[in-house]
Design a protein around this motif. Structure first.
Motif, PDB file in Angstrom:
ATOM      1  N   HIS A   1      76.062  32.861  44.268  1.00 16.88           N
ATOM      2  CA  HIS A   1      77.094  32.111  44.971  1.00 16.88           C
ATOM      3  C   HIS A   1      78.364  32.931  45.153  1.00 16.88           C
ATOM      4  CE1 HIS A   1      79.263  28.721  46.528  1.00 16.88           C
ATOM      5  NE2 HIS A   1      80.223  28.904  45.638  1.00 16.88           N
ATOM      6  N   LEU A   2      78.732  33.708  44.162  1.00 15.52           N
ATOM      7  CA  LEU A   2      79.927  34.530  44.318  1.00 15.52           C
ATOM      8  C   LEU A   2      79.727  35.588  45.395  1.00 15.52           C
ATOM      9  CD1 LEU A   2      81.149  34.922  40.612  1.00 15.52           C
ATOM     10  CD2 LEU A   2      81.901  33.299  42.380  1.00 15.52           C
ATOM     11  N   GLU A   3      78.495  36.054  45.568  1.00 22.63           N
ATOM     12  CA  GLU A   3      78.218  36.970  46.680  1.00 22.63           C
ATOM     13  C   GLU A   3      78.357  36.248  48.015  1.00 22.63           C
ATOM     14  OE1 GLU A   3      75.181  40.344  44.875  1.00 22.63           O
ATOM     15  OE2 GLU A   3      74.367  38.691  46.066  1.00 22.63           O
ATOM     16  N   HIS A   4      77.962  34.988  48.059  1.00 23.22           N
ATOM     17  CA  HIS A   4      78.134  34.200  49.285  1.00 23.22           C
ATOM     18  C   HIS A   4      79.608  34.132  49.672  1.00 23.22           C
ATOM     19  CE1 HIS A   4      78.150  30.880  52.102  1.00 23.22           C
ATOM     20  NE2 HIS A   4      78.791  30.097  51.262  1.00 23.22           N
ATOM     21  N   HIS A   5      80.502  34.033  48.699  1.00 22.88           N
ATOM     22  CA  HIS A   5      81.927  34.005  49.000  1.00 22.88           C
ATOM     23  C   HIS A   5      82.438  35.381  49.414  1.00 22.88           C
ATOM     24  CE1 HIS A   5      83.747  30.044  48.017  1.00 22.88           C
ATOM     25  NE2 HIS A   5      82.594  29.857  47.424  1.00 22.88           N
ATOM     26  N   ARG A   6      82.034  36.407  48.694  1.00 23.00           N
ATOM     27  CA  ARG A   6      82.569  37.747  48.961  1.00 23.00           C
ATOM     28  C   ARG A   6      82.011  38.342  50.248  1.00 23.00           C
ATOM     29  NH1 ARG A   6      81.150  38.539  43.193  1.00 23.00           N
ATOM     30  NH2 ARG A   6      83.032  38.186  41.949  1.00 23.00           N
ATOM     31  N   PHE A   7      80.774  37.977  50.573  1.00 24.18           N
ATOM     32  CA  PHE A   7      80.110  38.570  51.732  1.00 24.18           C
ATOM     33  C   PHE A   7      79.537  37.478  52.633  1.00 24.18           C
ATOM     34  CE2 PHE A   7      79.715  41.530  48.149  1.00 24.18           C
ATOM     35  CZ  PHE A   7      80.283  42.676  48.675  1.00 24.18           C
ATOM     36  N   GLN A   8      80.362  36.540  53.027  1.00 23.34           N
ATOM     37  CA  GLN A   8      79.867  35.404  53.801  1.00 23.34           C
ATOM     38  C   GLN A   8      79.185  35.856  55.091  1.00 23.34           C
ATOM     39  OE1 GLN A   8      82.372  31.867  54.224  1.00 23.34           O
ATOM     40  NE2 GLN A   8      81.889  31.823  56.414  1.00 23.34           N
ATOM     41  N   GLY A   9      77.915  35.484  55.213  1.00 22.96           N
ATOM     42  CA  GLY A   9      77.163  35.783  56.422  1.00 22.96           C
ATOM     43  C   GLY A   9      76.627  37.189  56.537  1.00 22.96           C
TER      44      GLY A   9
ATOM     45  N   VAL B   1      69.393  23.087  67.555  1.00 26.70           N
ATOM     46  CA  VAL B   1      69.879  23.428  66.217  1.00 26.70           C
ATOM     47  C   VAL B   1      68.699  23.609  65.268  1.00 26.70           C
ATOM     48  CG1 VAL B   1      71.253  22.642  64.254  1.00 26.70           C
ATOM     49  CG2 VAL B   1      72.032  22.192  66.585  1.00 26.70           C
ATOM     50  N   GLY B   2      68.785  24.619  64.412  1.00 24.38           N
ATOM     51  CA  GLY B   2      67.743  24.878  63.430  1.00 24.38           C
ATOM     52  C   GLY B   2      68.207  25.928  62.452  1.00 24.38           C
ATOM     53  N   PRO B   3      67.287  26.512  61.683  1.00 25.19           N
ATOM     54  CA  PRO B   3      67.687  27.532  60.701  1.00 25.19           C
ATOM     55  C   PRO B   3      68.396  28.735  61.308  1.00 25.19           C
ATOM     56  CG  PRO B   3      65.499  26.730  60.213  1.00 25.19           C
ATOM     57  CD  PRO B   3      65.874  26.139  61.542  1.00 25.19           C
ATOM     58  N   PHE B   4      68.156  29.012  62.600  1.00 28.03           N
ATOM     59  CA  PHE B   4      68.867  30.113  63.245  1.00 28.03           C
ATOM     60  C   PHE B   4      70.337  29.790  63.505  1.00 28.03           C
ATOM     61  CE2 PHE B   4      64.809  32.126  64.938  1.00 28.03           C
ATOM     62  CZ  PHE B   4      64.990  33.321  64.256  1.00 28.03           C
ATOM     63  N   SER B   5      70.730  28.543  63.299  1.00 28.52           N
ATOM     64  CA  SER B   5      72.107  28.132  63.591  1.00 28.52           C
ATOM     65  C   SER B   5      73.053  28.527  62.458  1.00 28.52           C
ATOM     66  CB  SER B   5      72.160  26.624  63.840  1.00 28.52           C
ATOM     67  OG  SER B   5      71.361  26.257  64.928  1.00 28.52           O
ATOM     68  N   ARG B   6      73.089  29.793  62.173  1.00 29.24           N
ATOM     69  CA  ARG B   6      73.978  30.343  61.143  1.00 29.24           C
ATOM     70  C   ARG B   6      74.629  31.607  61.674  1.00 29.24           C
ATOM     71  NH1 ARG B   6      73.502  28.604  55.719  1.00 29.24           N
ATOM     72  NH2 ARG B   6      75.249  30.047  55.436  1.00 29.24           N
ATOM     73  N   MET B   7      75.836  31.872  61.203  1.00 32.80           N
ATOM     74  CA  MET B   7      76.567  33.071  61.591  1.00 32.80           C
ATOM     75  C   MET B   7      76.194  34.211  60.653  1.00 32.80           C
ATOM     76  SD  MET B   7      78.881  33.847  63.942  1.00 32.80           S
ATOM     77  CE  MET B   7      79.891  32.378  64.263  1.00 32.80           C
ATOM     78  N   LYS B   8      75.860  35.365  61.245  1.00 31.94           N
ATOM     79  CA  LYS B   8      75.556  36.548  60.446  1.00 31.94           C
ATOM     80  C   LYS B   8      76.424  37.706  60.934  1.00 31.94           C
ATOM     81  CE  LYS B   8      71.450  37.407  58.831  1.00 31.94           C
ATOM     82  NZ  LYS B   8      69.998  37.703  58.669  1.00 31.94           N
TER      83      LYS B   8
ATOM     84  N   ASN C   1      80.584  45.661  59.239  1.00 31.76           N
ATOM     85  CA  ASN C   1      81.606  44.973  60.043  1.00 31.76           C
ATOM     86  C   ASN C   1      82.440  43.991  59.241  1.00 31.76           C
ATOM     87  OD1 ASN C   1      80.740  46.199  62.430  1.00 31.76           O
ATOM     88  ND2 ASN C   1      79.089  44.713  62.684  1.00 31.76           N
ATOM     89  N   THR C   2      82.325  44.054  57.945  1.00 26.53           N
ATOM     90  CA  THR C   2      83.046  43.073  57.136  1.00 26.53           C
ATOM     91  C   THR C   2      83.634  43.708  55.917  1.00 26.53           C
ATOM     92  OG1 THR C   2      82.881  40.873  56.150  1.00 26.53           O
ATOM     93  CG2 THR C   2      81.081  42.363  55.715  1.00 26.53           C
ATOM     94  N   LYS C   3      84.609  43.009  55.342  1.00 31.54           N
ATOM     95  CA  LYS C   3      85.227  43.419  54.087  1.00 31.54           C
ATOM     96  C   LYS C   3      85.103  42.274  53.116  1.00 31.54           C
ATOM     97  CE  LYS C   3      89.005  44.207  56.295  1.00 31.54           C
ATOM     98  NZ  LYS C   3      90.326  44.551  56.809  1.00 31.54           N
ATOM     99  N   LYS C   4      85.099  42.601  51.842  1.00 34.46           N
ATOM    100  CA  LYS C   4      84.940  41.570  50.826  1.00 34.46           C
ATOM    101  C   LYS C   4      86.066  40.559  50.872  1.00 34.46           C
ATOM    102  CE  LYS C   4      84.518  44.014  47.068  1.00 34.46           C
ATOM    103  NZ  LYS C   4      84.288  44.287  45.642  1.00 34.46           N
ATOM    104  N   SER C   5      85.665  39.279  50.770  1.00 36.00           N
ATOM    105  CA  SER C   5      86.648  38.223  50.561  1.00 36.00           C
ATOM    106  C   SER C   5      86.860  38.096  49.066  1.00 36.00           C
ATOM    107  CB  SER C   5      86.143  36.912  51.159  1.00 36.00           C
ATOM    108  OG  SER C   5      87.073  35.905  50.941  1.00 36.00           O
ATOM    109  N   GLU C   6      87.654  37.101  48.652  1.00 35.21           N
ATOM    110  CA  GLU C   6      87.925  36.926  47.235  1.00 35.21           C
ATOM    111  C   GLU C   6      86.667  36.470  46.528  1.00 35.21           C
ATOM    112  OE1 GLU C   6      90.824  34.397  44.259  1.00 35.21           O
ATOM    113  OE2 GLU C   6      91.142  34.367  46.407  1.00 35.21           O
TER     114      GLU C   6
END
Length: 324
Positions: free
Chosen positions: A129-137, A307-314, A319-324
């Motif tokens: 879960h903490l990875e989900h926050h730091r690296f969302q998507g 809408v389905g499982p593909f309906s997520r942002m990746k 292209n991203t930096k760690k969030s908190e």
């Protein structure tokens, strides 16, 4: 988003080429409203709330040791499911160290909160879960996002309905297959204590009491109003937005996890205070799409053909930096 057309389900995820939105919004809000930092820190009532729910659920399980299966199933869905899902979200709260200032105390409380759930998961959940926050998507890191296999198989009303019923299995097993982490001391501790409780429940009260706990977890994570948050939080119904809040009454039973934009913006604020973020900085949230019914979200997810499982942002890791 892939090749989505009106009335046709997409064949790829939404791809973003910018950072996730929460870190930048957090900086903007704090620069304008620094008093929000006063909301940071543990919830002093968390221990007592968790203890009450754990004891209530374990006592309920023992009282059902001689009950008929229909009664057990009914109580599991209409009562036990709410308690176990509450504990699942208590573990979510504890993964952010929001019960005690000392992290290890939160970990022990998470293992305790895990007991009625029946399956050891609190320690492992925190890591992912903490990875989900730091690296969302982020592709290959955020295990909250369905796999391509899931997305290709779950493509119509029937398969989406089945997926919703079993979504807790996908949620729990996906990271173990795609990105397994070597277990350590805390995983073994979580496992040993949980199995000891399960064995004691069966030995002293019988299989029906244990089955009640497992059923409460299973039905509470499937076609159930509280489980709507799994879909509402990050499934994209509007292409320009990847996180959604829910401002309905079930927040009272779910540690206010519905305030999900607020939570991702400020993961160090306990759920009981997240509503204050929206009150202090309303201009940052009132323009965002939100929900008032998790049941409606489940219905929309199943019935909307686009809408389905593909309906997520990746997004790609580069292209991203760690969030908190």
């Amino acid at each position: 988003m892939g090749d989505e057309r009106e009335g046709v389900m997409a064949t790829d995820f939404f791809w973003s080429y910018t950072d996730e939105p929460h870190a930048s919004r957090r900086r903007q809000i704090l620069s304008q409203y620094p008093q929000i930092k006063e909301l940071f820190g543990p919830d002093p009532l968390a221990f007592f709330k968790i203890t009450a729910v754990v004891l209530l659920q374990l006592c309920t399980a023992t009282l059902l040791h001689n009950a008929g299966w229909l009664k057990i199933l009914a109580i599991s869905y209409f009562f036990g499911s709410f308690l176990n899902h509450n504990l699942f979200l208590a573990i979510h709260e504890l993964s952010h160290n929001l019960a005690f200032s000392t992290p290890v105390y939160n970990r022990w409380l998470g293992i305790f909160a895990n007991l009625p759930i029946g399956v050891p998961m609190s320690v492992t959940f925190q890591k992912y879960h903490l990875e989900h926050h730091r690296f969302q998507g982020v592709d290959g890191i955020d295990m909250d996002i369905p796999t391509y296999t899931e997305a290709h198989l779950v493509s119509n009303v029937v398969t989406k309905s089945v997926w919703v019923v079993f979504q807790l299995f996908f949620y729990a097993l996906r990271p173990l297959f795609l990105k397994p982490k070597p277990p350590g001391f805390w995983e073994f501790t979580n496992f040993a204590i949980q199995i000891a409780l399960d064995a004691a429940m069966v030995y002293f009260w019988g299989w029906k009491s244990f089955a009640y706990l497992i059923l409460s977890t299973f039905v509470g994570g499937g076609m159930h109003p509280m489980a709507g948050h799994f879909i509402s939080e990050h499934y994209v119904f509007q292409p320009e937005q990847e996180t959604y809040s829910y401002y309905g009454p079930l927040n009272l039973l779910t540690w206010h996890v519905g305030y999900h934009n607020e939570h991702h913006d400020f993961p160090r604020i306990p759920g009981s205070k997240l509503h204050k973020v929206k009150e202090i900085a309303p201009e940052y949230y009132e323009a965002l799409d939100s929900y008032k019914s998790w049941s409606q979200v489940i219905y929309m997810y199943i019935m909307d053909r686009t809408v389905g499982p593909f309906s997520r942002m990746k997004r790609k890791v580069s292209n991203t930096k760690k969030s908190e």
